[in-house]
Design an enzyme around this catalytic site. Structure first.
Site, PDB file in Angstrom:
ATOM      1  N   ASP A   3     -10.929   3.192   3.802  1.00 43.60           N
ATOM      2  CA  ASP A   3     -11.213   1.754   3.722  1.00 43.60           C
ATOM      3  C   ASP A   3     -12.724   1.510   3.631  1.00 43.60           C
ATOM      4  O   ASP A   3     -13.154   0.417   3.266  1.00 43.60           O
ATOM      5  CB  ASP A   3     -10.690   1.041   4.988  1.00 43.60           C
TER       6      ASP A   3
ATOM      7  N   LYS B 225       0.839  -1.204   0.000  1.00 44.04           N
ATOM      8  CA  LYS B 225       0.000   0.000   0.000  1.00 44.04           C
ATOM      9  C   LYS B 225       0.875   1.257   0.000  1.00 44.04           C
ATOM     10  O   LYS B 225       0.627   2.193  -0.755  1.00 44.04           O
ATOM     11  CB  LYS B 225      -0.941  -0.010   1.221  1.00 44.04           C
TER      12      LYS B 225
ATOM     13  N   GLN C 168      -4.664  -1.305   9.498  1.00 36.75           N
ATOM     14  CA  GLN C 168      -4.611  -2.644   8.898  1.00 36.75           C
ATOM     15  C   GLN C 168      -5.238  -3.668   9.843  1.00 36.75           C
ATOM     16  O   GLN C 168      -4.937  -3.697  11.038  1.00 36.75           O
ATOM     17  CB  GLN C 168      -3.142  -3.007   8.576  1.00 36.75           C
TER      18      GLN C 168
HETATM   19  N1  GUN Z   1      -7.074  -6.699   6.077  1.00 40.84           N
HETATM   20  C1  GUN Z   1      -7.427  -7.455   5.023  1.00 40.84           C
HETATM   21  N2  GUN Z   1      -7.936  -6.671   4.046  1.00 40.84           N
HETATM   22  C2  GUN Z   1      -7.896  -5.400   4.496  1.00 40.84           C
HETATM   23  C3  GUN Z   1      -8.275  -4.155   3.932  1.00 40.84           C
HETATM   24  O1  GUN Z   1      -8.770  -4.034   2.805  1.00 40.84           O
HETATM   25  N3  GUN Z   1      -8.057  -3.068   4.728  1.00 40.84           N
HETATM   26  C4  GUN Z   1      -7.538  -3.167   5.969  1.00 40.84           C
HETATM   27  N4  GUN Z   1      -7.393  -2.049   6.675  1.00 40.84           N
HETATM   28  N5  GUN Z   1      -7.185  -4.305   6.511  1.00 40.84           N
HETATM   29  C5  GUN Z   1      -7.363  -5.415   5.774  1.00 40.84           C
END
Ligand code: GUN
Length: 289
Positions: free
Chosen positions: A120, A53, A97
């Site tokens: 998100d 990311k 996350q």
């Molecule tokens: N863990 C697994 N997928 C995601 C996601 O799309 N965003 C976040 N913040 N955590 C995750």
């Protein structure tokens, strides 16, 4: 028949090029898009996702801030960081996350993020807005799937769509988006009595289960569009260490009309949608400034 491959890398490259141009324009006007990422604990998969990311941001000209906390971090410290980032006008997106360590109240952490910076799309208010068809940040993975379906001009109105998985991150918002697009949606899960009955009548089949190679060719309707959201690392066998999806690609590709590969399918699109949400948030902030 061999399925058409829906190339998430190629679609991502095109969209990220457009996002980089928008980010450059915003930066030139004095608002560089900025994403803050919070990672708690040492889960190796989460560390890889966060690294990807951050790298995606840098490449698109989006500033990124990374805050790492140990596994035994105090939730109050993370909440204090979120409050600080909420108040910082130079930050446009905040991402925590998931999963968080067990002693965290995940819901409380997600609710602490300002709705305007929730790139998100996990905040209850954004989920509610999405369910009502109001403008909202859409969770990145299902949003990426919709972009992939759009890229192949998949007919959605009246289509039978089957989603396997009912998570807040993928299954539920995926069902909402497909419903909004006019599909007839069935959500299957671990309690579904006859899974094959449902999957075999799907025009669009989305697998978001978290079990390697779970969906096999015999579960797929000939010509169906198969979207594989899974990212699993095989722990044994001849392919140990390799990534694979929730779909058994080898048997599925001979039955499906179109299919997403793993890697190189939905994964890169998730990050692309995160960048898109961050640029959108920065655009809104610049408009208000
Ligand atoms: N863990 C697994 N997928 C995601 C996601 O799309 N965003 C976040 N913040 N955590 C995750």
């Amino acid at each position: 028949m061999t399925a058409r491959i829906i190339d998430g890398n190629a679609l991502s490259a095109k969209l990220r090029g457009e996002l980089a141009a928008k980010a450059a324009e915003l930066t030139a006007q004095g608002t560089q898009p900025c994403l803050a990422v919070i990672l708690v604990g040492g889960d190796p998969a989460s560390a890889v996702y966060v690294r990807n990311k951050v790298a995606g941001c840098e490449k698109a000209g989006i500033k990124s801030l990374k805050f790492e906390y140990p596994q035994d971090a105090a939730p109050a410290d993370v909440l204090a960081r979120i409050a600080e980032l909420n108040a910082d006008p130079s930050v446009h997106g905040i991402l925590v996350q998931l999963p968080l360590p067990k002693h965290f109240d995940e819901k409380a952490v997600l609710e602490a993020i300002s709705v305007e910076k929730d790139v998100d799309g996990f905040h209850a208010e954004n989920v509610g807005r999405l369910s009502q068809g109001q403008e909202a940040f859409v969770p990145c993975t299902p949003n990426g799937v919709m972009e992939m379906l759009k890229s192949i001009e998949a007919p959605l109105r009246g289509a039978e769509a089957v989603v396997i998985g009912r998570s807040n991150i993928v299954g539920k918002p995926m069902a909402m988006l497909l419903t909004a697009a006019g599909a007839t949606v069935t959500v299957c899960h671990s309690g579904t009595r006859d899974l094959n009955f449902h999957t075999r009548r799907a025009d669009i089949l989305v697998a978001a289960i978290g079990k390697p190679k779970f969906v096999t060719g015999d579960m797929i309707r000939p010509g169906a569009i198969v979207i594989d959201v899974g990212i699993n690392r095989l722990s044994s066998g001849p392919d140990a260490g390799k990534l694979c999806g929730d779909v058994d690609f080898e048997s599925a590709k001979d039955v499906a009309g179109a299919i997403t590969p793993v890697p190189g399918g939905v994964g890169p699109m998730t990050i692309t949608m995160l960048l898109a949400n961050t640029v959108e948030s920065a655009t809104r902030a610049a408009r208000k400034a």
